[in-house]
Motif scaffolding. Structure first.
Motif, PDB file in Angstrom:
ATOM      1  N   SER A 162      56.585  87.732  19.658  1.00  0.00           N
ATOM      2  CA  SER A 162      56.487  88.989  20.404  1.00  0.00           C
ATOM      3  C   SER A 162      55.537  88.844  21.583  1.00  0.00           C
ATOM      4  N   ALA A 163      54.505  87.996  21.427  1.00  0.00           N
ATOM      5  CA  ALA A 163      53.612  87.779  22.567  1.00  0.00           C
ATOM      6  C   ALA A 163      54.352  87.067  23.692  1.00  0.00           C
ATOM      7  N   LEU A 164      55.308  86.233  23.332  1.00  0.00           N
ATOM      8  CA  LEU A 164      56.028  85.473  24.356  1.00  0.00           C
ATOM      9  C   LEU A 164      56.913  86.374  25.205  1.00  0.00           C
ATOM     10  N   SER A 165      57.260  87.532  24.654  1.00  0.00           N
ATOM     11  CA  SER A 165      58.200  88.373  25.392  1.00  0.00           C
ATOM     12  C   SER A 165      57.593  88.852  26.710  1.00  0.00           C
ATOM     13  N   THR A 166      56.274  88.802  26.807  1.00  0.00           N
ATOM     14  CA  THR A 166      55.662  89.264  28.048  1.00  0.00           C
ATOM     15  C   THR A 166      55.350  88.123  29.006  1.00  0.00           C
ATOM     16  N   VAL A 167      55.659  86.914  28.607  1.00  0.00           N
ATOM     17  CA  VAL A 167      55.343  85.773  29.465  1.00  0.00           C
ATOM     18  C   VAL A 167      56.530  85.494  30.360  1.00  0.00           C
ATOM     19  N   GLN A 168      56.253  85.177  31.604  1.00  0.00           N
ATOM     20  CA  GLN A 168      57.395  84.889  32.471  1.00  0.00           C
ATOM     21  C   GLN A 168      57.871  83.455  32.261  1.00  0.00           C
ATOM     22  N   ALA A 169      59.116  83.275  32.618  1.00  0.00           N
ATOM     23  CA  ALA A 169      59.753  81.991  32.357  1.00  0.00           C
ATOM     24  C   ALA A 169      59.054  80.874  33.124  1.00  0.00           C
ATOM     25  N   ASN A 170      59.110  79.703  32.544  1.00  0.00           N
ATOM     26  CA  ASN A 170      58.577  78.480  33.163  1.00  0.00           C
ATOM     27  C   ASN A 170      57.084  78.522  33.433  1.00  0.00           C
ATOM     28  N   ASP A 171      56.375  79.356  32.696  1.00  0.00           N
ATOM     29  CA  ASP A 171      54.926  79.319  32.734  1.00  0.00           C
ATOM     30  C   ASP A 171      54.476  77.929  32.279  1.00  0.00           C
ATOM     31  N   PRO A 172      53.582  77.279  33.044  1.00  0.00           N
ATOM     32  CA  PRO A 172      53.221  75.895  32.658  1.00  0.00           C
ATOM     33  C   PRO A 172      52.623  75.794  31.257  1.00  0.00           C
ATOM     34  N   ARG A 173      51.906  76.845  30.821  1.00  0.00           N
ATOM     35  CA  ARG A 173      51.321  76.767  29.475  1.00  0.00           C
ATOM     36  C   ARG A 173      52.408  76.714  28.429  1.00  0.00           C
ATOM     37  N   VAL A 174      53.445  77.534  28.674  1.00  0.00           N
ATOM     38  CA  VAL A 174      54.545  77.580  27.717  1.00  0.00           C
ATOM     39  C   VAL A 174      55.261  76.235  27.709  1.00  0.00           C
ATOM     40  N   THR A 175      55.482  75.677  28.882  1.00  0.00           N
ATOM     41  CA  THR A 175      56.151  74.388  28.956  1.00  0.00           C
ATOM     42  C   THR A 175      55.357  73.327  28.208  1.00  0.00           C
ATOM     43  N   LEU A 176      54.055  73.326  28.452  1.00  0.00           N
ATOM     44  CA  LEU A 176      53.217  72.314  27.804  1.00  0.00           C
ATOM     45  C   LEU A 176      53.245  72.486  26.287  1.00  0.00           C
ATOM     46  N   ALA A 177      53.099  73.725  25.838  1.00  0.00           N
ATOM     47  CA  ALA A 177      53.121  73.976  24.394  1.00  0.00           C
ATOM     48  C   ALA A 177      54.446  73.539  23.804  1.00  0.00           C
ATOM     49  N   ALA A 178      55.550  73.883  24.501  1.00  0.00           N
ATOM     50  CA  ALA A 178      56.868  73.522  23.982  1.00  0.00           C
ATOM     51  C   ALA A 178      57.011  72.008  23.916  1.00  0.00           C
ATOM     52  N   LEU A 179      56.526  71.314  24.948  1.00  0.00           N
ATOM     53  CA  LEU A 179      56.651  69.857  24.948  1.00  0.00           C
ATOM     54  C   LEU A 179      55.821  69.240  23.826  1.00  0.00           C
ATOM     55  N   LEU A 180      54.650  69.833  23.563  1.00  0.00           N
ATOM     56  CA  LEU A 180      53.818  69.290  22.483  1.00  0.00           C
ATOM     57  C   LEU A 180      54.489  69.508  21.130  1.00  0.00           C
ATOM     58  N   LEU A 181      55.072  70.683  20.941  1.00  0.00           N
ATOM     59  CA  LEU A 181      55.803  70.912  19.693  1.00  0.00           C
ATOM     60  C   LEU A 181      56.985  69.953  19.602  1.00  0.00           C
ATOM     61  N   LEU A 182      57.621  69.719  20.741  1.00  0.00           N
ATOM     62  CA  LEU A 182      58.726  68.762  20.755  1.00  0.00           C
ATOM     63  C   LEU A 182      58.246  67.398  20.289  1.00  0.00           C
ATOM     64  N   GLY A 183      57.007  67.053  20.664  1.00  0.00           N
ATOM     65  CA  GLY A 183      56.450  65.780  20.201  1.00  0.00           C
ATOM     66  C   GLY A 183      56.460  65.704  18.685  1.00  0.00           C
ATOM     67  N   GLY A 184      56.026  66.797  18.040  1.00  0.00           N
ATOM     68  CA  GLY A 184      56.057  66.815  16.582  1.00  0.00           C
ATOM     69  C   GLY A 184      57.465  66.696  16.057  1.00  0.00           C
ATOM     70  N   ALA A 185      58.384  67.441  16.676  1.00  0.00           N
ATOM     71  CA  ALA A 185      59.760  67.429  16.205  1.00  0.00           C
ATOM     72  C   ALA A 185      60.372  66.048  16.359  1.00  0.00           C
ATOM     73  N   VAL A 186      60.066  65.412  17.480  1.00  0.00           N
ATOM     74  CA  VAL A 186      60.611  64.084  17.754  1.00  0.00           C
ATOM     75  C   VAL A 186      60.126  63.071  16.711  1.00  0.00           C
TER      76      VAL A 186
END
Lengths: 105, 535, 611
Positions: free
Chosen positions: C207-231
């Motif tokens: 729900s906090a993400l719903s207020t974040v605009q797309a392609n925010d660098p923090r979101v990208t970085l967080a997503a990439l780090l989670l991707l690291g775990g998934a990978v």
């Protein structure tokens, strides 16, 4: 201060100095512990003589008091030192001071 | 008076233990056991204070205190006091003392009375360190705990015990000299500023020092505590001392003595010198992260199993340093948790190494291997503590490391990221130890004397109780946080006051070095409506 | 409500009973009791899941359940519950974990019958199921991480289950450490998320993400780090190297952990956090590209393997690549659907392979097999069904899920694109390697090992094989209603030739397999350079070995004696030298002392006189 006693002071102190140097020389030259002990006695007695001469010169009894101290001290020292020498001789069968170097660093 | 009683019971118990060995063989450990149990029972009287999450200021910080005149001429008092932090560490001290005693019940072969005398006196000194609130008294106990520890290493240690003991002594002694100088200077400066000569901790908190002087004094304290912790590059006494100490000594060292360093930082260095600590925080955090990584790498390279565990302590205590200097409640609570969890897990690992050494007479991992076949119980328990050591979630160590890193991430991202690689390092050394000692083909060095005996019920029970505690800490850690909370908040309050008072003194406050969060927003939780995120 | 709590609790209890008894008594439990506890606990969990599905979820696509067991910890803003969250996504995972898990447990009772570590095996397996259930049930990322690491530990323990062989231990450690590298990235991602959003509860985060605009660098970085775990967990590029080695464990373990459940945890993580990923184009492309590359690389490696389990391992990597591809093009439910069908058919393939291996007395080299279809017909049919699903032949479960992924890839980029092409090429390769495996093992000439083949299946093994075969065939009809979790996906209408190609690609692959393995004689013989390169998994192992492992170990060993200690021993040595210099004068000669004393005194007096 009586003017004629100055030579006496000089002579007395010179004698003490000569005695002390003799004792010191003996300490340095001799290797026998007994002789070295005797030399130490000469040194202490030289110091005692200096006390007496100085005491006489300034008419102060302290010089003689110190002399008595020194004599007592020398007696005690000789007693202990001879005991040590005896022990040392019993263990090592020698009285050569140069053999007594266990405390070298 | 209970506080005094706890310490006195340990001191007197030590003397009694020494004497009792003359009357009857083996009586000393029973005396030691009884005095420890008595001390624990006394400490138990404070148990109903735990878990009270009180707001600071409203409730008295001290659960109990005792102040007697000692040397009034110099403002020195015999001032003991207990708060949540002290209680936790005191409980850890006594519990680990009991554990070490039981785990090594039959290990002490000679001069038992003197051994337990030293054992109890070390504990008494540590108990004093955790409760003394007069700096002079603190220093007194700080020295008291060293000497019996030194004897434990030097008399009952292993093959290289004398050099190790000397190294231990010189490191701690030289560093505590720095602390003594700092204490005296602090007291003197406070005296010349306020006209009041006191060694009382509470009163010295009010001391206002010129920044440069304060920085040097802070360093004096810091070095003394960092040696104990131990932090890079002052750690090299630890592998030697731990390895050469007898098992019970290693347990005391790792589980308790290291914690006195962390305790000192939290209790004294941070609140006494808030400004300098703030300025020093990035350096200290870097040292912490470096210790984490370096300790892990060194641990990985060891052949001696005990050295491996010893270096893992360097790595784990690095997390404590990192957390303390992150200067926010999350990280510091994590550091407190790490003190406890590391105490439990490392004590158990040392007990296990001791048990192995007792059975196989070697700690060299090159000579060990495949022990699971003969010693399934010991191996399974070792596996548990190895994974605790690598920070497996569900156990106390994870909660600790997670909070430390989560808290310090807000303070410094890059340092935290570096420290987080220590998690990989921990996996490397912990699993390597498991592989070399317990897995693989069997190669026990003493095969001709029959297979070694597995853990006795006494040992299993002692180790399993630690395991249960670790699981409990991993699943229900809140009690620890509530107990330590007021003390942590109290320590932080001085830092906060500094941050609020001098916002621009050292540039950006420690909360942020990253580009994302802005400088005015270092307090927790980071909420900035402009960023459009509501916490 | 508390039914939910019992689902992970039961395997945990099973684990505790199985692990605690040897600690207190020297006699092991009777194998029947061990099997009853091990299988029964997971079976009960499966029944509870089915009960939950029937009572709360059936016919209700928007159903949700939240359950907080206790407050885990709450420190100054970081507040987490030990809480569960159930929606359809969780339910799908729960069903797969308990259902497939139960079947594999049952199969294990037969497969591991004669093993000395029977009790230990089931203890680990139960712990694994418990951790996996916690992973999928968690309502916050830290609890998810708990399960995440827990399954990693169990994977480590089970890969190294036969601990006497150091190679198994090495494979196990490799698996744990490589995934831990990913996990570390993931945990840094958690810190980042917490620092930015002040919560780690998944619902609150979303729900906090719903207020974040797309392609925010923090979101990208967080997503990439989670991707690291998934990978790391899902064995995707560049952390895929551990999975082929993980085949050192018992085959049912490979089926459960390294095919059906644990390795798909990365897919689950991304699907669970899909609002985060959807916010960042870069993260989405990264997921898609990782998936596309991995599926091709692993598919090619699977083409040339000679060990039956390694073929399946590379195929698993490749299929999870498909799931990542699906995630990367926003086909969330397609990815989960493929996850489910893959769990069925890959578990089936592994278990059937296990039967083959057991029948051949632990022979795993496919070039020493051949012509087995007449000797073990039941196993052959199971394997055939598995291969058909894997190759996505029409009307098998794999067909439905893979087809959906390819169509989504086409739609997402509005027409022809590289990701789609990779998917189609991958389908071709999949058809090739799966039927190459089938042909080499069950058709053609009899190999050296085939002659003494026996039918190793017993009842406990036949039942799971049969059930999984049915599930693999008909699983395509079980598409779960995931719209409530992921939102409704717009159905695109790609041109007919696109669909035709998707159907034709695996058929072409099968034809190539027939040509290579049955029409021509499949000599293992000399492989081409490319073949050897593929065989070694594109040289990643060697690359990491020279780039990371060797330097690290060399450095560590060089510094074994701690260079920092030199500083202090240097100080000690220096002061000892100094001491040596001065102590020369302390020679133990009394007359020398007297002489120096005298000279010293004279000098001192002279000094006094002169000054």
């Amino acid at each position: 201060m009586p003017i004629e006693s100055i030579p006496a002071l000089h002579t007395g102190l010179s004698l003490a100095a000569v005695l002390f140097c003799l004792g010191l020389a003996g300490l340095l030259v001799r290797r026998n512990i007994i002789f070295m002990l005797m030399c130490v006695e000469i040194c202490t007695n030289a110091a005692a003589l200096a006390f007496v001469v100085a005491g006489a010169h300034w008419s102060d009894a302290d010089g003689q008091v110190m002399f008595v101290f020194v004599i007592t001290l020398a007696a005690a020292e000789v007693a202990i030192a001879l005991a040590l020498v005896l022990q040392f001789y019993r263990r090592r069968y020698t009285v050569d001071i140069d053999q007594l170097n266990a405390l070298r660093g | 008076m209970t506080l005094l009683a706890i310490i006195a019971v340990l001191f007197l118990g030590g003397i009694l233990a020494w004497l009792s060995e003359h009357w009857k063989d083996g009586a000393s450990r029973w005396v030691a056991l009884l005095s420890l149990l008595l001390a624990i029972a006394l400490l138990g009287r404070y148990a109903d204070h735990t878990g009270i999450a009180t707001a600071t200021g409203s409730a008295p910080l001290w659960w109990d205190s005792l102040q007697l005149n000692w040397i009034p001429r110099f403002g020195i008092t015999f001032f003991l006091a207990l708060d949540g932090l002290g209680f936790l560490l005191l409980a850890l001290t006594l519990a680990m003392g009991l554990f070490g005693l039981i785990a090594t019940w039959r290990d002490v072969g000679f001069r038992r009375g003197f051994f337990y005398f030293n054992y109890l006196w070390t504990l008494a000194g540590v108990a004093g360190v955790f409760t003394a609130m007069d700096l002079f008294l603190f220093f007194f106990f700080w020295e008291v705990m060293l000497v019996p520890m030194l004897l434990l290493i030097a008399v009952w240690g292993y093959e290289q015990r004398i050099p190790a003991a000397i190294k231990f002594f010189i490191f701690t002694q030289a560093s505590s000299l720095l602390m003594l100088i700092a204490i005296v200077a602090l007291v003197y400066l406070h005296y010349s500023a306020s006209g009041q000569l006191t060694f009382n901790y509470r009163e010295l908190l009010a001391a206002r020092l010129p920044p440069a002087t304060s920085y040097w004094l802070m360093l004096g304290f810091f070095v003394a505590f960092a040696v104990k912790l131990p932090a890079l590059p002052l750690h090299t006494w630890l592998p030697d001392a731990h390895t050469q100490a007898p098992t019970a000594g290693s347990i005391l060292l790792a589980a308790i003595l290291l914690k006195t360093g962390a305790y000192g930082l939290l209790r004294f260095t941070l609140p006494l010198f808030p400004e300098s600590s703030l300025a020093f925080a990035p350096v200290a955090m870097s040292i912490g992260a470096a210790s984490v990584v370096y300790g892990a790498v060194m641990s990985f390279a060891q052949r001696d199993m005990k050295r491996l565990v010893a270096y893992s302590s360097v790595s784990h205590m690095g997390f404590v340093l990192l957390g303390l200097y992150a200067l926010n409640a999350i990280a510091i609570q994590g550091a407190v948790m790490q003190m406890i969890a590391h105490g439990l897990s490392t004590a158990a690992l040392f007990a296990l190494v001791g048990a192995l050494q007792h059975r196989l007479h070697t700690r060299d991992m090159g000579e060990l291997g495949g022990l699971w076949g003969n010693l399934p119980r010991l191996s399974a328990i070792a596996l548990f503590f190895a994974v605790a050591s690598l920070g497996l979630p569900g156990l106390g160590n994870f909660i600790a490391e997670f909070l430390v890193l989560a808290g310090s991430f807000a303070s410094s991202r890059w340092i935290t990221a570096v420290a987080a690689t220590g998690l990989v390092g921990a996996a490397l050394y912990a699993l390597l130890m498991m592989q070399r000692v317990f897995f693989g083909g069997e190669r026990s060095p003493h095969q001709n004397s029959g297979p070694p005996a597995d853990l006795a019920p006494r040992e299993s029970a002692a180790l399993l109780s630690l395991a249960v505690l670790l699981v409990f800490l991993g699943l229900r850690p809140q009690g620890v946080f509530d107990t330590a909370g007021p003390a942590v908040a109290d320590a932080l309050q001085h830092i906060d006051a500094t941050v609020a008072g001098t916002p621009d003194r050292y540039g950006a406050p420690p909360g942020d070095t990253g580009a994302v969060a802005d400088a005015a927003d270092s307090r927790w939780p980071p909420s900035n409506p402009e960023r459009g995120i509501s916490p | 409500m508390t039914v939910v709590a019992w689902i992970p609790m039961l395997p945990l209890l099973g684990f505790l009973v199985l692990i605690a008894t040897p600690l207190f008594s020297d006699r092991p439990l009777p194998p029947k009791l061990v099997a009853a506890i091990g299988v029964g606990s997971v079976g009960l969990a499966a029944i509870l899941t089915a009960f939950l599905a029937a009572t709360q979820f059936a016919g209700n696509p928007a159903a949700e359940l939240n359950l907080s067991l206790w407050q885990w910890f709450s420190v100054d803003g970081l507040q987490l519950d030990f809480g569960f969250h159930l929606d359809w996504l969780t339910l799908v995972m729960l069903s797969v974990v308990t259902g497939v898990g139960f079947l594999i447990h049952l199969y294990s009772t037969g497969y591991m019958r004669d093993d000395a570590g029977y009790q230990r095996y089931f203890a680990y397996l139960n712990l694994f199921v418990c951790a996996m259930l916690l992973l999928v049930l968690a309502d916050n990322l830290v609890l998810l991480y708990l399960g995440w690491e827990g399954v990693g530990l169990c994977s480590y323990l089970l890969i190294g289950f036969w601990y006497r062989d150091p190679a198994n231990g090495a494979a196990a450690r490799k698996a744990f450490v490589v995934t831990r590298i990913g996990d570390t990235a993931m945990v840094i991602g958690l810190f980042l998320l917490f620092t930015e959003f002040a919560t780690l509860d998944i619902g609150e985060l979303i729900s906090a993400l719903s207020t974040v605009q797309a392609n925010d660098p923090r979101v990208t970085l967080a997503a990439l780090l989670l991707l690291g775990g998934a990978v790391g967990k899902s064995a995707q590029l560049p952390l895929q190297t551990w999975l082929p080695d993980a085949m050192a464990g018992p085959t049912p373990v490979s089926a459960l952990i390294h095919a059906a459940t644990m390795v798909t945890a990365g897919v689950y993580l991304i699907a669970r956090m899909h609002p985060l990923f959807a916010l960042s184009d870069m993260a989405m492309s990264a997921v898609a590209i990782v998936g596309a590359l991995t599926l091709l690389l692993a598919g090619c490696s699977a083409l040339v393997q000679s060990d039956i389990k390694r073929v399946l391992a590379y195929s698993t990597i490749s299929q999870i690549g498909y799931m990542f591809l699906a995630l990367g093009v926003g086909a969330w439910s397609g990815a989960i659907f493929h996850l489910m069908t893959h769990a069925f058919f890959k578990a089936l393939l592994f278990l059937a392979a296990g039967s083959v291996i057991l029948g051949l007395h632990h022979e795993q080299d496919i070039f020493r097999m051949g012509g087995l279809r007449r000797k073990i017909p039941f196993t052959f049919f199971c394997f055939l069904i598995g291969c058909a699903c894997l190759a996505a032949l029409p009307f098998t479960s794999g067909f439905y899920s893979k087809d959906r992924i390819l169509l989504s890839a086409w739609d997402f980029y509005h027409g022809f694109n590289g990701i789609w092409l990779a998917g189609v090429l991958g389908a071709l390769v999949t058809g090739f390697y799966s039927f190459r495996l089938l042909f080499l093992v069950f058709f053609g000439r009899e190999g050296e090992a085939s002659s003494h083949c026996r039918d190793a299946n017993n009842t406990a093994m036949v039942l799971p094989l049969g059930m999984l075969a049915v599930l693999a065939l008909l699983g395509g009809l079980l598409a779960p209603p995931l719209q409530s979790v992921f939102g409704a996906a717009g159905a695109g209408h790609p041109p007919l030739w696109v669909e035709a190609i998707a159907v034709a690609a695996p058929l072409a692959g099968i034809a190539m397999a027939w040509w290579a393995c049955l029409y021509n004689d499949p000599a293992r013989g000399e492989q081409s350079a490319l073949g050897r390169f593929w065989y070694s998994g594109w040289g990643f192992d060697r690359l990491y070995d020279t780039l990371l492992v060797k330097p690290f170990t060399t450095l560590a060993r060089l510094n074994r004696n701690d260079v920092i200690d030199r500083l202090y021993s240097g100080t000690a040595a220096a002061s000892r030298q100094l001491h040596g210099l001065v102590s020369v004068s302390q020679n133990g000669q009394v007359r020398w002392y007297i002489a120096t004393l005298a000279v010293g005194t004279v000098l001192f007096l002279a000094l006094l006189v002169v000054l």
